[in-house]
Enzyme design. Structure first.
Site, PDB file in Angstrom:
ATOM      1  N   ALA A  89      37.067 -32.201   2.536  1.00 45.37           N
ATOM      2  CA  ALA A  89      38.048 -31.999   1.467  1.00 45.37           C
ATOM      3  C   ALA A  89      39.118 -33.080   1.581  1.00 45.37           C
ATOM      4  CB  ALA A  89      38.696 -30.628   1.589  1.00 45.37           C
ATOM      5  N   LYS A  90      39.945 -33.196   0.585  1.00 43.34           N
ATOM      6  CA  LYS A  90      41.121 -34.069   0.666  1.00 43.34           C
ATOM      7  C   LYS A  90      42.136 -33.612  -0.362  1.00 43.34           C
ATOM      8  CE  LYS A  90      42.163 -37.923   2.966  1.00 43.34           C
ATOM      9  NZ  LYS A  90      41.552 -38.379   4.231  1.00 43.34           N
TER      10      LYS A  90
END
Ligand code: GLU
Length: 417
Positions: free
Chosen positions: A108-109
């Protein structure tokens, strides 16, 4: 697979490398569709009350790319270029990175499109608390665990933990990269830079070289670059050039790193360091050095400058610093690229150690953290290197192939493919 083009967006560029791997693996189309897309993306409005009372309307993102191997994991970036496509690219890199170092996380980011250096500490705190409130529905200790990235640090994580804990109760495992006093791990701050040098040294030894005989240039002197400089110096490299957003400096006899670090602590930049020559910002990428460590933004080595890069080893401290076209040009010239998936995976590796310490309510000594980090990164490097040798391919292709294979296997076992 079509040839890469220079106008690819960051997410298209990462997916280019993924599709090269998927071709090699003869991956079914359905699997490719899942792994080249993102699971969930949110865009949130983050109105920010400035210290003077004015309201600025900012936008933030959290992208969860793939969670087949575990909770989503990845940093949050505060940067003017942190738009949705960039955050998607970085989220997908986290999926492949966590797979290659074999920590049980997905990718994720997050990002907020803002220049954090224009904001006061109080403004940054309000921004962070508001952003966390907006994304709190999709994060969690066993769902999605943010961490620092460009423009964020341990203090940002402390605010995030506190903001999340106000609703959920004390939750140290909700973020990693926290201050040690709040359950952060010893060794986490240095981990990304340390990891860069651990894998760099493995790669140069494989080429029959020794760090003591090598010159190194580092682009970027933030968390990754400055820790890499300290550790590289201790390991014998001769660091001849460094740069930050304010400028680049060069001394062919080698920079005195402890002295330079003092200067940066005092002035906030390497740029006006008196004991070195000032050079053009971009010239740092083209210096006559053995090892080049880009540790700043993505997309800095492109079709336009790849021919002028003289280093024989590039260690990707930054995420996606080399475009696919430049990657092919450099590979054709026999330049060894230690890809981001390996080179900067030290940060998320120690984030994993931090998370396990939090959920066990236990604390490791720094030596233990550093030894475990070294063990894991060297193992990951060796697996990638052996694959690259056996299949006569680059470290990047090998890393993407192995990572894609692992993620696809987990996804298949879960039964959604
Ligand atoms: N932002 C870092 C990265 O790009 C660390 C992520 C983390 O620790 O979760 O790998």
């Amino acid at each position: 697979m079509a040839e890469p083009t220079e106008d690819m967006t960051p997410f298209e560029a990462v997916n280019f490398f993924f599709h090269e791997a998927a071709d090699q693996l003869r991956m079914p189309d359905a699997t490719r569709d899942v792994l080249s897309g993102t699971y969930r993306e949110i865009r949130v409005q983050v109105p920010l009350r400035m210290d003077d009372g004015a309201i600025r309307t900012l936008y933030g993102y959290r992208v969860q790319h793939n969670g087949a191997r575990g909770p989503y994991k990845g940093g949050v970036r505060y940067h003017p270029h942190a738009d949705l496509d960039e955050v998607r690219a970085l989220a997908s890199l986290m999926t492949w990175k966590t797979a290659i170092v074999d920590v049980p996380f997905g990718g994720a980011k997050g990002g907020v499109q803002v220049d954090p250096y224009e904001l006061s500490s109080a403004e940054l705190e309000r921004l962070t608390r508001r952003y966390v409130a907006q994304i709190s529905y999709i994060i969690g200790t066993y769902r999605d665990i943010p961490a620092p990235d460009m423009g964020t640090n341990a203090q940002t994580m402390a605010w995030m933990m506190d903001a999340y804990g106000q609703r959920a109760g004390h939750s140290p495992g909700i973020v990693t990269g926290k201050p040690v006093a709040l359950g952060g791990s010893l060794g986490r701050e240095a981990a990304t830079g340390r990891g860069c040098i651990i894998v760099a040294t493995e790669a140069v030894r494989d080429l029959g070289k020794d760090p003591d005989d090598l010159t190194l240039a580092i682009q970027g002197f933030g968390n990754v670059g400055s820790w890499a400089a300290r550790i590289a110096k201790a390991d014998g490299y001769n660091i001849v050039a460094v740069s930050d957003v304010h400028g680049a400096i060069y001394d062919p006899r080698g920079l005195r790193i402890p002295d330079l670090l003092d200067h940066v602590a005092e002035t906030g930049t390497v740029a006006d360091y008196p004991d070195a020559e000032r050079i053009d910002d971009d010239a740092i990428l083209e210096l006559d050095v053995d090892v080049l460590l880009p540790a700043a933004l993505g997309g800095v080595i492109t079709k336009s400058n790849a021919d002028r890069v003289k280093a024989s080893v590039i260690v990707e401290g930054a995420n996606h610093p080399v475009t696919p076209l430049a990657d092919h040009m450099l590979a054709d010239r026999g330049v060894t690229i230690v890809p981001d998936l390996l080179a900067n995976a030290g940060g998320v590796t120690v984030s994993y150690f931090e998370w396990t310490q939090n959920i066990q309510q236990f604390h490791w000594e720094e030596d233990e953290v550093n030894a475990e980090l070294r063990k894991r990164l060297i193992k990951a490097y060796q697996v990638v290197r052996d694959y690259a040798r056996t299949h006569d391919t680059t470290l990047r292709r090998a890393a993407f192939i192995l990572a894609a294979e692992r993620v696809a296997e987990s996804a298949n076992l879960r039964g959604y493919l």
